[in-house]
Scaffold this motif. Structure first.
Motif, PDB file in Angstrom:
ATOM      1  N   LYS A   1      12.704 -37.392  36.191  1.00  9.79           N
ATOM      2  CA  LYS A   1      13.182 -37.731  34.865  1.00  9.79           C
ATOM      3  C   LYS A   1      12.341 -37.016  33.827  1.00  9.79           C
ATOM      4  O   LYS A   1      11.141 -37.275  33.704  1.00  9.79           O
ATOM      5  CB  LYS A   1      13.053 -39.254  34.676  1.00  9.79           C
ATOM      6  CG  LYS A   1      14.332 -39.836  34.151  1.00  9.79           C
ATOM      7  CD  LYS A   1      14.333 -41.312  34.192  1.00  9.79           C
ATOM      8  CE  LYS A   1      15.241 -41.777  33.084  1.00  9.79           C
ATOM      9  NZ  LYS A   1      15.344 -43.223  33.074  1.00  9.79           N
ATOM     10  N   ILE A   2      12.961 -36.109  33.112  1.00 11.11           N
ATOM     11  CA  ILE A   2      12.230 -35.319  32.117  1.00 11.11           C
ATOM     12  C   ILE A   2      11.914 -36.212  30.932  1.00 11.11           C
ATOM     13  O   ILE A   2      12.807 -36.852  30.364  1.00 11.11           O
ATOM     14  CB  ILE A   2      13.051 -34.100  31.647  1.00 11.11           C
ATOM     15  CG1 ILE A   2      13.537 -33.285  32.849  1.00 11.11           C
ATOM     16  CG2 ILE A   2      12.235 -33.242  30.672  1.00 11.11           C
ATOM     17  CD1 ILE A   2      14.476 -32.149  32.457  1.00 11.11           C
ATOM     18  N   ASP A   3      10.653 -36.225  30.538  1.00  9.27           N
ATOM     19  CA  ASP A   3      10.238 -37.101  29.447  1.00  9.27           C
ATOM     20  C   ASP A   3      10.948 -36.743  28.139  1.00  9.27           C
ATOM     21  O   ASP A   3      11.165 -35.572  27.825  1.00  9.27           O
ATOM     22  CB  ASP A   3       8.727 -37.011  29.252  1.00  9.27           C
ATOM     23  CG  ASP A   3       8.234 -38.092  28.300  1.00  9.27           C
ATOM     24  OD1 ASP A   3       8.338 -39.267  28.679  1.00  9.27           O
ATOM     25  OD2 ASP A   3       7.795 -37.756  27.178  1.00  9.27           O
TER      26      ASP A   3
ATOM     27  N   PHE B   1       8.339 -37.374  33.552  1.00 11.07           N
ATOM     28  CA  PHE B   1       7.823 -36.211  34.270  1.00 11.07           C
ATOM     29  C   PHE B   1       7.298 -35.156  33.298  1.00 11.07           C
ATOM     30  O   PHE B   1       7.941 -34.831  32.301  1.00 11.07           O
ATOM     31  CB  PHE B   1       8.891 -35.596  35.177  1.00 11.07           C
ATOM     32  CG  PHE B   1       8.344 -34.513  36.068  1.00 11.07           C
ATOM     33  CD1 PHE B   1       7.618 -34.851  37.195  1.00 11.07           C
ATOM     34  CD2 PHE B   1       8.515 -33.177  35.756  1.00 11.07           C
ATOM     35  CE1 PHE B   1       7.077 -33.868  38.015  1.00 11.07           C
ATOM     36  CE2 PHE B   1       7.976 -32.177  36.567  1.00 11.07           C
ATOM     37  CZ  PHE B   1       7.260 -32.531  37.699  1.00 11.07           C
ATOM     38  N   GLY B   2       6.120 -34.654  33.605  1.00 12.45           N
ATOM     39  CA  GLY B   2       5.518 -33.614  32.773  1.00 12.45           C
ATOM     40  C   GLY B   2       4.423 -34.137  31.865  1.00 12.45           C
ATOM     41  O   GLY B   2       3.685 -33.362  31.278  1.00 12.45           O
TER      42      GLY B   2
ATOM     43  N   VAL C   1      18.017 -34.193  38.651  1.00 12.89           N
ATOM     44  CA  VAL C   1      17.208 -34.148  37.438  1.00 12.89           C
ATOM     45  C   VAL C   1      17.937 -34.886  36.319  1.00 12.89           C
ATOM     46  O   VAL C   1      19.121 -34.662  36.070  1.00 12.89           O
ATOM     47  CB  VAL C   1      16.909 -32.689  37.021  1.00 12.89           C
ATOM     48  CG1 VAL C   1      16.035 -32.653  35.775  1.00 12.89           C
ATOM     49  CG2 VAL C   1      16.229 -31.930  38.167  1.00 12.89           C
ATOM     50  N   VAL C   2      17.191 -35.787  35.669  1.00 13.65           N
ATOM     51  CA  VAL C   2      17.741 -36.623  34.606  1.00 13.65           C
ATOM     52  C   VAL C   2      16.949 -36.361  33.329  1.00 13.65           C
ATOM     53  O   VAL C   2      15.718 -36.261  33.374  1.00 13.65           O
ATOM     54  CB  VAL C   2      17.636 -38.123  34.984  1.00 13.65           C
ATOM     55  CG1 VAL C   2      18.207 -39.009  33.898  1.00 13.65           C
ATOM     56  CG2 VAL C   2      18.329 -38.400  36.311  1.00 13.65           C
TER      57      VAL C   2
ATOM     58  N   THR D   1      11.644 -27.337  34.406  1.00 13.91           N
ATOM     59  CA  THR D   1      11.624 -28.607  35.143  1.00 13.91           C
ATOM     60  C   THR D   1      12.925 -28.801  35.915  1.00 13.91           C
ATOM     61  O   THR D   1      12.910 -29.260  37.059  1.00 13.91           O
ATOM     62  CB  THR D   1      11.385 -29.787  34.180  1.00 13.91           C
ATOM     63  OG1 THR D   1      10.207 -29.521  33.412  1.00 13.91           O
ATOM     64  CG2 THR D   1      11.199 -31.084  34.938  1.00 13.91           C
ATOM     65  N   ILE D   2      14.032 -28.438  35.288  1.00 12.19           N
ATOM     66  CA  ILE D   2      15.329 -28.555  35.971  1.00 12.19           C
ATOM     67  C   ILE D   2      15.327 -27.667  37.220  1.00 12.19           C
ATOM     68  O   ILE D   2      15.692 -28.100  38.314  1.00 12.19           O
ATOM     69  CB  ILE D   2      16.492 -28.169  35.025  1.00 12.19           C
ATOM     70  CG1 ILE D   2      16.601 -29.198  33.891  1.00 12.19           C
ATOM     71  CG2 ILE D   2      17.819 -28.064  35.793  1.00 12.19           C
ATOM     72  CD1 ILE D   2      17.531 -28.780  32.750  1.00 12.19           C
ATOM     73  N   ASP D   3      14.844 -26.429  37.058  1.00  7.75           N
ATOM     74  CA  ASP D   3      14.805 -25.504  38.196  1.00  7.75           C
ATOM     75  C   ASP D   3      13.871 -26.010  39.293  1.00  7.75           C
ATOM     76  O   ASP D   3      14.208 -25.973  40.473  1.00  7.75           O
ATOM     77  CB  ASP D   3      14.365 -24.105  37.733  1.00  7.75           C
ATOM     78  CG  ASP D   3      15.436 -23.454  36.849  1.00  7.75           C
ATOM     79  OD1 ASP D   3      16.583 -23.958  36.859  1.00  7.75           O
ATOM     80  OD2 ASP D   3      15.124 -22.472  36.147  1.00  7.75           O
ATOM     81  N   LEU D   4      12.704 -26.499  38.868  1.00  5.86           N
ATOM     82  CA  LEU D   4      11.741 -27.039  39.835  1.00  5.86           C
ATOM     83  C   LEU D   4      12.373 -28.178  40.626  1.00  5.86           C
ATOM     84  O   LEU D   4      12.320 -28.207  41.863  1.00  5.86           O
ATOM     85  CB  LEU D   4      10.493 -27.543  39.087  1.00  5.86           C
ATOM     86  CG  LEU D   4       9.486 -28.350  39.904  1.00  5.86           C
ATOM     87  CD1 LEU D   4       8.750 -27.453  40.893  1.00  5.86           C
ATOM     88  CD2 LEU D   4       8.492 -29.052  38.992  1.00  5.86           C
TER      89      LEU D   4
END
Ligand code: C2E
Ligand code: CA
Ligand code: CA
Ligand code: CA
Length: 277
Positions: free
Chosen positions: A199-201, A180-181, A232-233, A221-224
């Motif tokens: 999933k945050i890259d 993500f992102g 969120v991972v 990203t966590i907040d979004l």
């Protein structure tokens, strides 16, 4: 044109044909690799950042080549996607993951299996039924799986991808947006797709402890994700400091070399015992 190499082997090196020759032989090698059981299922634990409890594993494929050794997915997955062979590989990964999930459950260990899907998989109208058949064969609930999809895979053909994803989600399987992102217009699709997880890259996570910019992106990203009701991972956790920071920011789950590199799936039960000790 054929050419004699120093070691006596004849090599075909007409520049024009080179890449298509190479592609043809790679495709036939991939086909042989399935028959000869050269693929291995590796798994990397996914855990709750608050407690360290392992809640799942991500399935990652490896090719153990008789001459080239361990071949990493980045070297053959893009090619498998171009040729459509990815559908065979995805079927293989789903089957092996289901067998692993069932074996673990028999030992009282209940983990969610995350499997990566590619663009071609999302365009495959038969995927939901194939997946349902595999689940039924192993007596598993769809909720024991999470399917990870990249933004670029969705963007390739958003209408068809959305249709496949809606069918899969209606079955009860979790859907995750991977990397993500790093893609385009992620927000528009986030609104429309039936997603459960972001999933945050790892490119934002690896160095976030020292990089203010990365830290801001991760925090946002966590907040979004949370504002949209998603879990969120974070991937790419390589140190205790980054784990702690992510836990402070409220990130739900994580995976990374700090906890475990991807390991052959046969080694997972022993890893779990040692992790809990
Ligand atoms: P991905 O889905 O983003 O998977 C995460 C990659 O990051 C994995 O690389 C994993 O080994 C690596 N990784 C995990 N923790 C860390 C860490 O702490 N630090 C660093 N530097 N790296 C970490 P891997 O296994 O080489 O896979 C690369 C990519 O290949 C995957 O990226 C995925 O896009 C693709 N892939 C792997 N297996 C499959 C598969 O079965 N099907 C499909 N369609 N794609 C796959
Ligand atoms: Ca993934
Ligand atoms: Ca990823
Ligand atoms: Ca990736």
């Amino acid at each position: 044109t054929a050419k004699l190499r120093n070691d006596g082997a004849v090599v075909y090196d007409a520049a024009m044909d080179k890449s298509s020759e190479k592609s043809l032989s790679l495709l036939s090698e991939l086909r042989k690799a399935i028959e000869r059981e050269q693929f291995r299922l590796y798994v990397q634990p996914k855990l709750l950042l608050g407690s360290g409890q392992v809640v799942g594993v991500e399935a990652l494929i490896r090719w153990v080549h008789p001459e080239r050794g361990n071949v990493f997915p980045d070297e053959f997955i893009p090619f498998a996607e171009q040729t459509g062979f990815i559908r065979v590989l995805t079927g293989w990964v789903l089957e092996k993951s289901a067998a692993l999930c069932r074996d673990l459950a028999a030992q009282g260990v209940h983990l969610k299996l995350s499997v990566n899907l590619s663009t071609r998989d999302l365009l495959d109208q038969h995927l939901p039924q194939k997946f349902a058949d595999i689940l039924a064969h192993h007596g598993l609930a769809p909720s024991s799986f999470c399917l990870e999809i990249t933004e670029s895979a969705i963007m390739d053909d958003p209408v068809r991808a959305q249709h496949t994803l809606a069918r899969l989600h209606a079955m009860g399987v979790d859907l995750s947006i991977d990397d993500f992102g790093t893609g385009y217009s992620s927000l528009a699709y986030l609104k429309r797709l039936p997603v459960d997880e972001l999933k945050i890259d790892k490119s934002f996570v690896l160095n976030m402890e020292h990089d203010e910019g990365d830290k801001k992106i991760v925090r946002s990203t966590i907040d979004l994700g949370h504002n949209m009701g998603l879990r969120v991972v974070a991937e790419g956790i390589e140190s205790a400091a980054v784990w702690r920071l992510l836990a402070e920011l409220g990130c739900d789950q994580g995976q990374g070399y700090f906890m475990s590199r991807p390991i052959p799936c046969e080694q997972l039960p022993a890893w779990l015992v040692q992790w809990q000790a």
